[in-house]
Design a protein around this motif. Structure first.
Motif, PDB file in Angstrom:
ATOM      1  N   ILE A 246       0.832  -1.194   0.000  1.00  0.00           N
ATOM      2  CA  ILE A 246       0.000   0.000   0.000  1.00  0.00           C
ATOM      3  C   ILE A 246       0.873   1.253   0.000  1.00  0.00           C
ATOM      4  O   ILE A 246       1.975   1.267   0.564  1.00  0.00           O
ATOM      5  CB  ILE A 246      -0.949   0.001   1.218  1.00  0.00           C
ATOM      6  N   THR A 247       0.388   2.309  -0.671  1.00  0.00           N
ATOM      7  CA  THR A 247       1.070   3.601  -0.692  1.00  0.00           C
ATOM      8  C   THR A 247       0.345   4.569   0.231  1.00  0.00           C
ATOM      9  O   THR A 247      -0.885   4.700   0.155  1.00  0.00           O
ATOM     10  CB  THR A 247       1.117   4.180  -2.119  1.00  0.00           C
ATOM     11  N   ASP A 253      -5.701  13.554  -4.463  1.00  0.00           N
ATOM     12  CA  ASP A 253      -5.654  13.319  -5.905  1.00  0.00           C
ATOM     13  C   ASP A 253      -4.634  12.249  -6.263  1.00  0.00           C
ATOM     14  O   ASP A 253      -4.841  11.464  -7.205  1.00  0.00           O
ATOM     15  CB  ASP A 253      -5.388  14.623  -6.666  1.00  0.00           C
ATOM     16  N   ILE A 254      -3.532  12.177  -5.522  1.00  0.00           N
ATOM     17  CA  ILE A 254      -2.534  11.141  -5.763  1.00  0.00           C
ATOM     18  C   ILE A 254      -3.117   9.769  -5.445  1.00  0.00           C
ATOM     19  O   ILE A 254      -2.968   8.806  -6.210  1.00  0.00           O
ATOM     20  CB  ILE A 254      -1.264  11.394  -4.919  1.00  0.00           C
ATOM     21  N   VAL A 255      -3.806   9.681  -4.314  1.00  0.00           N
ATOM     22  CA  VAL A 255      -4.417   8.413  -3.891  1.00  0.00           C
ATOM     23  C   VAL A 255      -5.468   7.957  -4.900  1.00  0.00           C
ATOM     24  O   VAL A 255      -5.502   6.793  -5.316  1.00  0.00           O
ATOM     25  CB  VAL A 255      -5.036   8.568  -2.485  1.00  0.00           C
ATOM     26  N   ILE A 258      -3.804   6.637  -8.132  1.00  0.00           N
ATOM     27  CA  ILE A 258      -3.180   5.318  -7.976  1.00  0.00           C
ATOM     28  C   ILE A 258      -4.253   4.229  -7.932  1.00  0.00           C
ATOM     29  O   ILE A 258      -4.148   3.201  -8.621  1.00  0.00           O
ATOM     30  CB  ILE A 258      -2.314   5.283  -6.700  1.00  0.00           C
ATOM     31  N   ASN A 259      -5.298   4.442  -7.142  1.00  0.00           N
ATOM     32  CA  ASN A 259      -6.351   3.436  -7.023  1.00  0.00           C
ATOM     33  C   ASN A 259      -7.079   3.227  -8.344  1.00  0.00           C
ATOM     34  O   ASN A 259      -7.387   2.087  -8.728  1.00  0.00           O
ATOM     35  CB  ASN A 259      -7.344   3.835  -5.930  1.00  0.00           C
ATOM     36  N   ARG A 260      -7.379   4.314  -9.052  1.00  0.00           N
ATOM     37  CA  ARG A 260      -8.074   4.198 -10.334  1.00  0.00           C
ATOM     38  C   ARG A 260      -7.211   3.462 -11.358  1.00  0.00           C
ATOM     39  O   ARG A 260      -7.706   2.614 -12.100  1.00  0.00           O
ATOM     40  CB  ARG A 260      -8.445   5.601 -10.836  1.00  0.00           C
ATOM     41  N   ARG A 261      -5.922   3.780 -11.385  1.00  0.00           N
ATOM     42  CA  ARG A 261      -5.020   3.131 -12.353  1.00  0.00           C
ATOM     43  C   ARG A 261      -4.970   1.625 -12.127  1.00  0.00           C
ATOM     44  O   ARG A 261      -5.051   0.833 -13.070  1.00  0.00           O
ATOM     45  CB  ARG A 261      -3.618   3.740 -12.244  1.00  0.00           C
ATOM     46  N   ALA A 381      -3.669   2.593  -2.452  1.00  0.00           N
ATOM     47  CA  ALA A 381      -3.150   3.818  -1.840  1.00  0.00           C
ATOM     48  C   ALA A 381      -4.201   4.397  -0.915  1.00  0.00           C
ATOM     49  O   ALA A 381      -5.411   4.192  -1.101  1.00  0.00           O
ATOM     50  CB  ALA A 381      -2.772   4.844  -2.917  1.00  0.00           C
ATOM     51  N   VAL A 382      -3.753   5.125   0.104  1.00  0.00           N
ATOM     52  CA  VAL A 382      -4.636   5.813   1.041  1.00  0.00           C
ATOM     53  C   VAL A 382      -3.902   7.063   1.509  1.00  0.00           C
ATOM     54  O   VAL A 382      -2.663   7.105   1.516  1.00  0.00           O
ATOM     55  CB  VAL A 382      -5.000   4.890   2.235  1.00  0.00           C
ATOM     56  N   THR A 383      -4.656   8.122   1.852  1.00  0.00           N
ATOM     57  CA  THR A 383      -3.981   9.317   2.358  1.00  0.00           C
ATOM     58  C   THR A 383      -3.402   9.048   3.743  1.00  0.00           C
ATOM     59  O   THR A 383      -3.922   8.214   4.499  1.00  0.00           O
ATOM     60  CB  THR A 383      -4.938  10.520   2.464  1.00  0.00           C
ATOM     61  N   ILE A 384      -2.344   9.749   4.060  1.00  0.00           N
ATOM     62  CA  ILE A 384      -1.740   9.616   5.387  1.00  0.00           C
ATOM     63  C   ILE A 384      -2.766   9.962   6.455  1.00  0.00           C
ATOM     64  O   ILE A 384      -2.845   9.295   7.495  1.00  0.00           O
ATOM     65  CB  ILE A 384      -0.489  10.518   5.494  1.00  0.00           C
ATOM     66  N   HIS A 385      -3.604  10.969   6.183  1.00  0.00           N
ATOM     67  CA  HIS A 385      -4.612  11.364   7.167  1.00  0.00           C
ATOM     68  C   HIS A 385      -5.582  10.216   7.446  1.00  0.00           C
ATOM     69  O   HIS A 385      -5.917   9.943   8.606  1.00  0.00           O
ATOM     70  CB  HIS A 385      -5.375  12.589   6.671  1.00  0.00           C
TER      71      HIS A 385
END
Length: 449
Positions: A246-247, A253-255, A258-261, A381-385
């Motif tokens: 996991i990232t 927007d980054i998360v 990544i997930n959509r790709r 991927a998931v946000t750090i928050h």
């Protein structure tokens, strides 16, 4: 049902239960603050009300938001008298102990508004919090209050040392109320700060020491070199059915990208599970899961709730567990976790509201809305928050152009159980390790006391 406590947690529970002390429960990531809060909620003999500053945080502890419980206006709450209905006064008069989770996100003015609300409702204006015991949970090194702006910022700067909850006038006792309505300066409350020290997430003392240095902003060049040397590896490709690493990224927007790709790269058609929402659940930003959850067989997902289906058997998964979707059919989803397939059914999140039961003369906690959805989220991927409170064996930490909030790098690193699971998208830089100076001041004074 609650998780057994360690000796340290049990001692603190007894202190809260058997005294009227105001207590701030803090500690590093993984020391069991949430476990203690849940145990307190299940086992206290007191009339307990639980609240949190945001809708998501309130859902996590099965409580209300602070603004909802106290019927406070949105925005800066200054020194004016508060409008309180009879129903609100009855609720506030029934509380023995007020629990506030994620206290580090509560601003100083909101802390004082809580104090003023309780004094006013209970007719005990000369007593901090109107005689209610206040127990707060959180770690200022991880989450900060939303910074005020414009006129609100100027007001905070004129009336408070900082916007943090610990600089509220109710604690200081040395700064009289400008409007003279509630002379808080005469009635400063005593606050006990209790720091949990036993770490349950990590067992490697070297990694624990590195995390502690990042938490306090005392990272030496040698320490940074260790983190960068270990993290300077490409994340391994999954083998034998293992899910990809996991990232954890700084931005939504980054998360999403990544997930959509990754989802688009899987064969087959995506299937969508629509959430069912009953009652007034509030705005979309407090929903505990996706309203439209798109999944494919092979999708990497993260569980959003602990498993309680097999209690008293050990949970099959916990909040943050990573798995892979293996089947979608018949209103259920099958997810493989560590080589074992589990059937996952939709979960129900309940939104609560406190009310006063005149018959029993007690607080009652009523369900006012429900949100039903599979307790899953795409998790390449998931946000750090949103990783807050989660535990991962391995993770890629992507700080992008840099950590933009104090404590962000610490939150990301402390999700990991060991140094071996760390992968960095780029080397850590000195500016990535940020600690709010007001937090350093407060916590240093605590330790010196």
């Amino acid at each position: 049902m609650s998780t057994p406590l360690s000796a340290e947690q049990e001692s603190l529970f007894q202190q809260i239960e058997n005294t009227r002390d105001h207590v701030f429960v803090t500690g590093r990531a993984g020391t069991g603050k949430s476990t203690l809060l849940r145990h307190l909620a299940w086992n206290t003999s007191k009339q307990l009300a639980i609240c949190a500053p945001t809708g998501v945080a309130a859902l996590n502890v099965e409580g209300q938001t602070i603004h909802s419980l106290f019927r406070l206006p949105i925005g800066l709450i200054a020194d004016s008298e508060l409008d309180q209905s009879d129903a609100t006064r009855r609720i506030l008069n029934a509380i023995d102990t007020l629990v506030i989770d994620e206290i580090s996100m509560v601003g100083a003015d909101l802390m004082d508004a809580i104090d003023r609300s309780l004094r006013q409702a209970r007719g005990r204006r000369g007593e901090p919090f109107g005689g209610v015991q206040v127990v707060m949970f959180g770690d200022p090194y991880q989450l900060a209050p939303v910074p005020p702006r414009g006129d609100e910022l100027r007001y905070i700067q004129d009336h408070y040392r900082s916007s943090w909850f610990f600089d509220a006038r109710v604690w200081a006792g040395d700064e009289p109320d400008a409007a003279g309505i509630l002379d808080l300066g005469r009635y400063g409350a005593d606050l006990r700060i209790e720091e949990l020290r036993q770490i349950h997430r990590q067992s490697d003392p070297r990694f624990t020491a590195l995390l502690n240095a990042v938490r306090h902003g005392h990272v030496t060049a040698d320490m940074a070199q260790v983190l960068n040397d270990v993290g300077a590896r490409p994340a391994p490709e999954p083998v034998d059915g293992e899910p990809p690493v996991i990232t954890l990224a700084t931005r939504n927007d980054i998360v999403t990208s990544i997930n959509r790709r990754h989802l688009d790269a899987l064969k087959g058609r995506a299937q969508t599970a629509l959430a069912e929402i009953n009652g007034d659940f509030g705005r979309g930003d407090i929903y505990p899961a996706d309203v439209e959850l798109q999944l494919k067989i092979g999708a990497q997902v993260m569980f959003l709730r602990n498993d309680v289906g097999g209690y008293p058997e050990p949970p099959r998964w916990v909040n943050g567990t990573i798995g892979t979707v293996t089947r979608i059919a018949g209103g259920t989803v099958r997810v493989e976790v560590d080589g074992v397939e589990h059937e996952v059914e939709p979960a129900v999140w309940e939104r609560f509201r406190y009310s006063y039961d005149a018959g029993t003369k007690a607080l009652s906690r009523d369900v006012v809305a429900e949100f039903t959805q599979f307790p899953l989220r795409l998790a390449w991927a998931v946000t750090i928050h949103k990783s807050q409170g989660k535990t991962y064996q391995r993770a890629v930490i992507d700080l992008g152009s840099g950590a933009f909030a104090p404590g962000q790098t610490y939150v990301a690193l402390s999700r990991l159980t060991s140094l071996d699971g760390l992968y960095l998208s780029r080397p850590l830089r000195p500016r990535d390790v940020r600690v709010d100076p007001d937090v350093q001041r407060f916590m240093s004074a605590v330790r010196a006391a």
